[in-house]
Write an enzyme that holds these catalytic residues in place. Structure first.
Site, PDB file in Angstrom:
ATOM      1  N   ASN A   9      -4.946 -59.364   4.848  1.00 24.89           N
ATOM      2  CA  ASN A   9      -4.547 -57.884   4.878  1.00 24.89           C
ATOM      3  C   ASN A   9      -5.247 -57.219   5.968  1.00 24.89           C
ATOM      4  O   ASN A   9      -6.424 -57.047   6.187  1.00 24.89           O
ATOM      5  CB  ASN A   9      -5.456 -57.700   3.633  1.00 24.89           C
ATOM      6  CG  ASN A   9      -5.103 -56.072   3.150  1.00 24.89           C
ATOM      7  OD1 ASN A   9      -4.616 -55.316   3.937  1.00 24.89           O
ATOM      8  ND2 ASN A   9      -5.562 -55.575   2.229  1.00 24.89           N
ATOM      9  N   ARG A  88      -0.248 -59.017   3.262  1.00 30.28           N
ATOM     10  CA  ARG A  88      -0.047 -57.749   2.202  1.00 30.28           C
ATOM     11  C   ARG A  88       0.376 -56.486   3.305  1.00 30.28           C
ATOM     12  O   ARG A  88      -0.292 -56.266   4.158  1.00 30.28           O
ATOM     13  CB  ARG A  88      -1.340 -57.407   1.873  1.00 30.28           C
ATOM     14  CG  ARG A  88      -1.178 -56.362   0.827  1.00 30.28           C
ATOM     15  CD  ARG A  88      -2.639 -55.877   0.404  1.00 30.28           C
ATOM     16  NE  ARG A  88      -2.594 -55.231  -0.682  1.00 30.28           N
ATOM     17  CZ  ARG A  88      -3.149 -54.952  -1.694  1.00 30.28           C
ATOM     18  NH1 ARG A  88      -4.290 -55.708  -2.004  1.00 30.28           N
ATOM     19  NH2 ARG A  88      -3.074 -53.867  -2.743  1.00 30.28           N
ATOM     20  N   HIS A 177       0.139 -50.514  -5.031  1.00 29.18           N
ATOM     21  CA  HIS A 177      -0.626 -51.356  -5.920  1.00 29.18           C
ATOM     22  C   HIS A 177       0.323 -52.253  -6.752  1.00 29.18           C
ATOM     23  O   HIS A 177       0.033 -52.920  -8.052  1.00 29.18           O
ATOM     24  CB  HIS A 177      -1.467 -50.695  -6.995  1.00 29.18           C
ATOM     25  CG  HIS A 177      -2.703 -50.222  -6.368  1.00 29.18           C
ATOM     26  ND1 HIS A 177      -3.388 -48.957  -7.025  1.00 29.18           N
ATOM     27  CD2 HIS A 177      -3.763 -50.561  -5.694  1.00 29.18           C
ATOM     28  CE1 HIS A 177      -4.552 -48.618  -6.183  1.00 29.18           C
ATOM     29  NE2 HIS A 177      -4.728 -49.609  -5.447  1.00 29.18           N
ATOM     30  N   ARG A 237     -10.574 -40.060  -2.867  1.00 28.70           N
ATOM     31  CA  ARG A 237      -9.185 -39.352  -2.868  1.00 28.70           C
ATOM     32  C   ARG A 237      -9.162 -38.466  -4.232  1.00 28.70           C
ATOM     33  O   ARG A 237      -9.189 -38.767  -5.252  1.00 28.70           O
ATOM     34  CB  ARG A 237      -8.024 -40.417  -2.986  1.00 28.70           C
ATOM     35  CG  ARG A 237      -8.019 -40.954  -1.712  1.00 28.70           C
ATOM     36  CD  ARG A 237      -6.784 -41.950  -1.511  1.00 28.70           C
ATOM     37  NE  ARG A 237      -7.507 -43.391  -1.497  1.00 28.70           N
ATOM     38  CZ  ARG A 237      -6.766 -44.457  -1.773  1.00 28.70           C
ATOM     39  NH1 ARG A 237      -5.702 -44.580  -2.108  1.00 28.70           N
ATOM     40  NH2 ARG A 237      -7.222 -45.590  -1.448  1.00 28.70           N
ATOM     41  N   GLU A 380      -4.367 -60.108  -6.915  1.00 22.13           N
ATOM     42  CA  GLU A 380      -3.167 -59.703  -5.688  1.00 22.13           C
ATOM     43  C   GLU A 380      -3.182 -61.030  -4.561  1.00 22.13           C
ATOM     44  O   GLU A 380      -2.029 -61.318  -4.325  1.00 22.13           O
ATOM     45  CB  GLU A 380      -3.920 -58.707  -5.141  1.00 22.13           C
ATOM     46  CG  GLU A 380      -3.590 -57.466  -5.969  1.00 22.13           C
ATOM     47  CD  GLU A 380      -4.564 -56.101  -5.681  1.00 22.13           C
ATOM     48  OE1 GLU A 380      -5.763 -56.220  -5.719  1.00 22.13           O
ATOM     49  OE2 GLU A 380      -3.759 -55.103  -5.190  1.00 22.13           O
TER      50      GLU A 380
END
Ligand code: ADP
Length: 392
Positions: A9, A88, A177, A237, A380
């Site tokens: 990633n 990813r 996601h 966020r 993941e």
């Protein structure tokens, strides 16, 4: 030779990785190269029982990735080059609804999606290109955060702005996601014995947070939109705000679009509300000691999440289960209890004893009657490794 798969990633200033032995389906090592581009760039590699931390004098992706493979080899975690490398990739736009083997054509499409994820896709591309140059014989696979949500119907993915903006600029909701939502929903369905027909809402609550309505394995709606800023309250966020906020802050404070966007991404959410931290553990501890703004931030987080879950339910024809995952979803008994209490109107109720032990053998934390509530640890990286292996 072991069936080793490396999952990468790559971000703008970091590279995260995991190494899997697929014969045993276990993660054999993981790590992080961070603060890339700065004077204190460093690489940490962890494996069961030990770790090493090294400074990095050259932050170029190629050098960093070569060093990662060198450390894994030195530590005898890799006995040959990985069979395949899984990446990813954040944004696959409307091009990708499944993982793909990376070719020049795929790279070109990922590049075309860069305006939709200007911080992420160029970094993902740089990691892929550096590895292709270093190890041209190792196949590489891209797994997209957006792919699972390509099943969203138009009513869920369109914004009510001039349709031309969708046609010309691809302005629409994509969702993120996806790897996590797809996995935890399927896992919950399997554990609850409803793999064929189901209506599930999954809540992935980490530093970024999103929820997703899944009908019979397909994403029907999700809270993140064109960017990962839309939807739930997150660590830093804001989630949803009135789009009129930009104009108001421009007029009142003279802020330009970048300043407002930066504030919404980096100084808002739990950090902005509490004035204390973006970290849920810190906030729960502060709230329990009476910090009023931490208590308020927690209340907003839980209410807004429940409100979105209520909205997502309208995409489903049945509601079997709510799944909690991510660092907060898997660990915070307090958040789970508050969110479920806010959802009582849907018949959700917790078993406090099961919640306090993070679930029974299946992860269930709900009372016997009504829709189930279940905690599923997300995987993941393993999902990316499995997708990569399946494609070669
Ligand atoms: P990322 O999105 O970066 O992968 P994680 O999924 O690891 O993040 O989630 C990080 C969040 O999980 C942090 O806010 C952290 O405080 C929270 N968290 C982890 N453990 C607990 C816990 N025991 N109780 C409450 N929150 C927790």
């Amino acid at each position: 030779m072991s069936q080793n798969i490396l999952v990468i990633n790559s971000g703008s200033s970091s590279v995260k990785f995991s190494l899997f032995n697929m014969q045993q389906q276990i993660e054999t090592a993981s790590g992080l190269a961070e603060r890339l581009g700065s004077d204190d760039a460093a690489l940490t590699v962890k494996w069961p029982g030990d770790q090493t931390c090294q400074t990095l004098t050259d932050s170029a992706y190629g050098t960093v990735l070569k060093r990662i493979i060198a450390v894994l080899t030195e530590q005898q975690l890799l006995d040959s080059l990985p069979l395949v490398i899984g990446h990813r990739v954040v944004h696959g736009g409307e091009f990708f609804s499944d993982p793909v083997v990376i070719t020049d054509g795929v790279l070109d499409r990922i590049r075309q999606c860069s305006p939709l994820a200007p911080l992420h896709n160029p970094a993902n591309l740089a990691g892929i290109e550096a590895l292709a140059a270093l190890y041209p014989d190792i196949p590489q696979v891209a797994v997209f955060d957006t792919a699972f949500h390509q099943s969203l119907p138009a009513k869920a993915f369109l914004y009510a702005v001039p349709y031309k903006l969708y046609e010309e600029q691809k302005v629409r909701r994509y969702g993120f996601h996806g790897v996590s939502h797809q996995y935890v929903a399927a896992e919950a369905a399997a554990r609850l014995g409803i793999s064929e027909q189901h209506g599930i809402i999954s809540a992935h609550l980490g530093n970024g947070c999103s929820a997703c309505a899944v009908a019979n394995g397909q994403s029907m709606d999700t809270t993140m939109g064109m960017t990962p800023l839309e939807g739930l309250v997150m660590g830093t966020r804001s989630g949803d705000v009135d789009p009129g906020l930009h104009q108001f802050l421009h007029q009142q404070k003279g802020w330009d679009v970048e300043t407002v966007t930066d504030m919404l991404n980096k100084e808002s959410g739990m950090l902005g509300l509490s004035g204390l931290s973006n970290d849920m553990r810190t906030l729960e501890a502060a709230a329990s000691e009476g910090a009023a703004r931490a208590q308020l931030a927690l209340e907003v987080f839980c209410f807004r999440l429940a409100r979105h879950i209520g909205g997502l339910a309208t995409s489903l024809s049945r509601l079997d289960a709510l799944v909690f995952t991510g660092g907060i979803g898997e660990n915070s008994r307090f958040i789970r209890a508050q969110v479920v209490a806010n959802l009582a109107i849907f018949g959700f109720a917790l078993d406090p004893v099961l919640n306090a032990q993070d679930g029974d053998a299946l992860g269930r934390i709900s009372a016997p009657a009504g829709p189930q509530v279940i905690v599923v640890k997300t995987k993941e990286e393993l999902m990316i490794a499995q997708a990569a292996l399946a494609l070669i």
